[in-house]
Design an enzyme around this catalytic site. Structure first.
Site: not given
Ligand code: AMP
Length: 210
Positions: A13, A88, A122, A155, A166
């Site tokens: 994404k 989310r 990644r 990361r 996740r």
């Molecule tokens: P991502 O980079 O989108 O995979 O997000 C990394 C982490 O940030 C996730 O595993 C959550 O801990 C937190 N996070 C990102 N977006 C959200 C969201 N919309 N709601 C809650 N936690 C989020």
């Protein structure tokens, strides 16, 4: 153009959102990037959410919703934006309805085994958020960012245990959003398994008609 990019972690994404944001000159808003920026800069928010991100759990809805509401009220969002990683949860999606006019949601689908392979390969440029993959999208010089030449990192939540966590969180809390948006006639499906170039082409077709 107000868009949501929905899908499990590792579906690509972020990579696609970066390209579409450039094409349409609209901001790419990744809640994950915002949280990581705050963690790296040790802000109050960063200190609050660091252990949550490391565990792969979700940041509480209230905090995340306030953050996005505030971000979308900024001037650069006037002509549109791409939300990547938000909403989310159903609560986030319902809140978003009250402060946006989103009509188009792209759902990126991809099998779990491919996700694990993708995420564990990644590599990220910490300052800009640019992402690479050791096999599928390698930097010009191994381990270095193409633009700045700075070191790339893995990361902390791209470790295999964290990836599994996740994914479990995704199925439990985020996957129900597909139904939520399908019922509103807003959902468009994208097969995220092919190469980034192919995914980009199929996405452009959808956006042209959307
Ligand atoms: P991502 O980079 O989108 O995979 O997000 C990394 C982490 O940030 C996730 O595993 C959550 O801990 C937190 N996070 C990102 N977006 C959200 C969201 N919309 N709601 C809650 N936690 C989020």
């Amino acid at each position: 153009m107000q868009l949501i990019f929905l899908g499990p972690p590792g579906a690509g994404k972020g990579t696609m959102a970066t390209r579409v944001a450039e094409d349409h000159d609209i901001p790419h808003i990744s809640t994950g990037d915002i949280f990581r920026y705050n963690i790296n800069n040790q802000t109050e928010l960063g200190l609050q959410v660091k252990s949550i991100l490391d565990s792969g759990e979700l940041v509480p809805d209230d905090l995340t919703i306030d953050l996005v509401r505030d971000r979308l009220s900024q001037e650069d969002c006037a002509n549109g934006f791409i939300l990547d990683g938000f909403p989310r949860t159903i609560a986030q999606a319902e809140a978003l309805q009250s402060f946006s006019n989103i009509l188009c949601v792209l759902n990126f689908s991809i099998p779990d085994e491919i996700i694990v392979k993708r995420l564990s390969g990644r590599r990220v440029h910490k300052t800009s958020g640019r992402t690479y993959h050791v096999l599928h999208n390698p930097p010009k010089v191994p381990g270095k960012d193409d633009v700045t030449g700075e070191e790339l990192i893995v990361r902390s939540d791209d470790q295999v245990d964290s990836i599994r966590k996740r994914l479990a969180v995704y199925y439990e809390q985020t996957a129900p959003l597909k139904e939520f948006y399908r019922n509103k006639g807003m959902l468009h499906e994208i097969d995220a398994t092919p190469s980034p170039e192919e995914v980009y082409e199929s996405m452009k077709k959808i956006l042209k008609d959307a």
